[in-house]
Scaffold this motif. Structure first.
Motif, short mmCIF file in Angstrom:
data_model
loop_
_atom_site.label_atom_id
_atom_site.label_comp_id
_atom_site.label_asym_id
_atom_site.label_seq_id
_atom_site.Cartn_x
_atom_site.Cartn_y
_atom_site.Cartn_z
N LYS A 23 42.37 49.74 37.09
CA LYS A 23 41.69 50.04 36.48
C LYS A 23 41.35 51.35 35.82
O LYS A 23 41.63 52.13 34.99
CB LYS A 23 40.29 49.50 36.40
CG LYS A 23 39.76 49.28 34.79
CD LYS A 23 38.61 48.54 34.70
CE LYS A 23 37.86 48.96 33.66
NZ LYS A 23 36.70 47.46 33.35
N PHE A 24 40.82 52.24 37.33
CA PHE A 24 39.94 52.69 38.06
C PHE A 24 41.07 54.65 38.36
O PHE A 24 40.74 55.33 38.71
CB PHE A 24 38.79 53.53 38.01
CG PHE A 24 37.70 52.16 37.66
CD1 PHE A 24 36.83 52.71 36.22
CD2 PHE A 24 37.65 51.11 37.98
CE1 PHE A 24 36.41 52.71 36.25
CE2 PHE A 24 36.38 50.19 37.48
CZ PHE A 24 35.88 50.50 36.39
N ALA A 80 39.26 33.77 38.46
CA ALA A 80 38.51 35.12 38.00
C ALA A 80 39.25 36.46 37.93
O ALA A 80 39.69 36.94 37.15
CB ALA A 80 37.60 35.26 39.38
N LEU A 81 40.83 35.96 38.61
CA LEU A 81 41.72 36.68 39.06
C LEU A 81 41.90 37.14 37.79
O LEU A 81 42.51 38.09 37.23
CB LEU A 81 42.39 36.90 39.81
CG LEU A 81 43.51 37.39 40.26
CD1 LEU A 81 43.08 38.49 40.60
CD2 LEU A 81 45.16 37.47 41.51
N MET A 89 44.81 44.63 33.90
CA MET A 89 46.86 44.45 34.00
C MET A 89 47.32 43.15 32.91
O MET A 89 48.32 42.91 34.04
CB MET A 89 47.43 44.29 35.16
CG MET A 89 46.69 43.64 36.06
SD MET A 89 46.85 43.93 38.28
CE MET A 89 46.77 46.20 38.02
N PRO A 90 47.09 43.26 31.34
CA PRO A 90 48.13 42.05 31.35
C PRO A 90 49.71 41.37 31.68
O PRO A 90 50.19 41.07 31.49
CB PRO A 90 47.76 42.08 29.80
CG PRO A 90 47.60 43.85 29.72
CD PRO A 90 47.21 44.73 30.82
N ILE A 95 53.09 37.33 37.00
CA ILE A 95 53.45 35.99 38.42
C ILE A 95 52.43 35.40 38.69
O ILE A 95 53.57 34.77 39.76
CB ILE A 95 52.48 38.05 39.65
CG1 ILE A 95 52.99 39.33 39.17
CG2 ILE A 95 53.07 37.96 40.31
CD1 ILE A 95 52.07 40.20 39.48
N PHE A 96 51.39 34.80 38.43
CA PHE A 96 50.81 33.80 38.26
C PHE A 96 51.18 32.44 37.62
O PHE A 96 50.89 31.34 37.57
CB PHE A 96 50.47 33.73 38.63
CG PHE A 96 49.14 34.77 39.84
CD1 PHE A 96 48.62 33.80 40.94
CD2 PHE A 96 48.57 35.73 39.79
CE1 PHE A 96 48.71 34.97 41.92
CE2 PHE A 96 48.15 37.07 39.96
CZ PHE A 96 47.90 36.44 41.99
N SER A 97 52.17 32.49 36.86
CA SER A 97 53.57 31.43 35.93
C SER A 97 53.17 30.19 36.36
O SER A 97 54.04 30.43 37.87
CB SER A 97 54.19 32.16 34.97
OG SER A 97 55.63 32.27 35.75
#
Length: 126
Positions: A23-24, A80-81, A89-90, A95-97
């Protein structure tokens, strides 16, 4: 077992830190490098969880055949993740599908279907 738990905690901390770094990130190049690290770590975490869940009989639980603290903790961490990824980071959500983490998806679906858990689960998903 304790070493595995410590490694897993470290991986979860690391993956959250990577979302913040992404993000940063000061440049696109840094962002690209962070994404590569994130994807590698996420795949490693998924592989570990998928193996543990298969060793327990692919029944949607980490231990035995009933909801345990581990099921809830992984569900909460996953929520949460995914929430932070959705905003930051949509493109990494895939990855977690279900296709990439079918055993982890069973845990999530079992908890969502458990009437005793529904009120608690609703708080985590919002």
């Amino acid at each position: 077992m304790e070493a595995r738990q410590m490694e897993l905690r470290s991986q979860i901390k690391d993956i959250y830190e990577l979302t913040v770094l992404y993000k940063f990130a000061p440049t696109d190049e840094v962002r690209k490098n962070v994404m590569e690290k994130f994807v590698g770590l996420a795949k490693s975490i998924i592989q570990y969880h998928e193996t543990v869940l298969k060793e327990n009989g692919s029944n949607g639980h980490y231990f035995g055949d009933k909801v345990t603290y581990v099921d809830l903790a992984v569900f909460a961490s996953n929520c949460a993740l995914k929430a932070s990824m959705k905003d930051v980071m949509p493109e990494a959500l895939e990855i977690f599908s279900k296709e990439n983490a079918p055993e982890m998806t069973k845990v999530i679906n079992n908890l969502k279907a458990d009437p005793k858990m529904s009120a608690y689960i609703a708080t985590l998903e919002n």
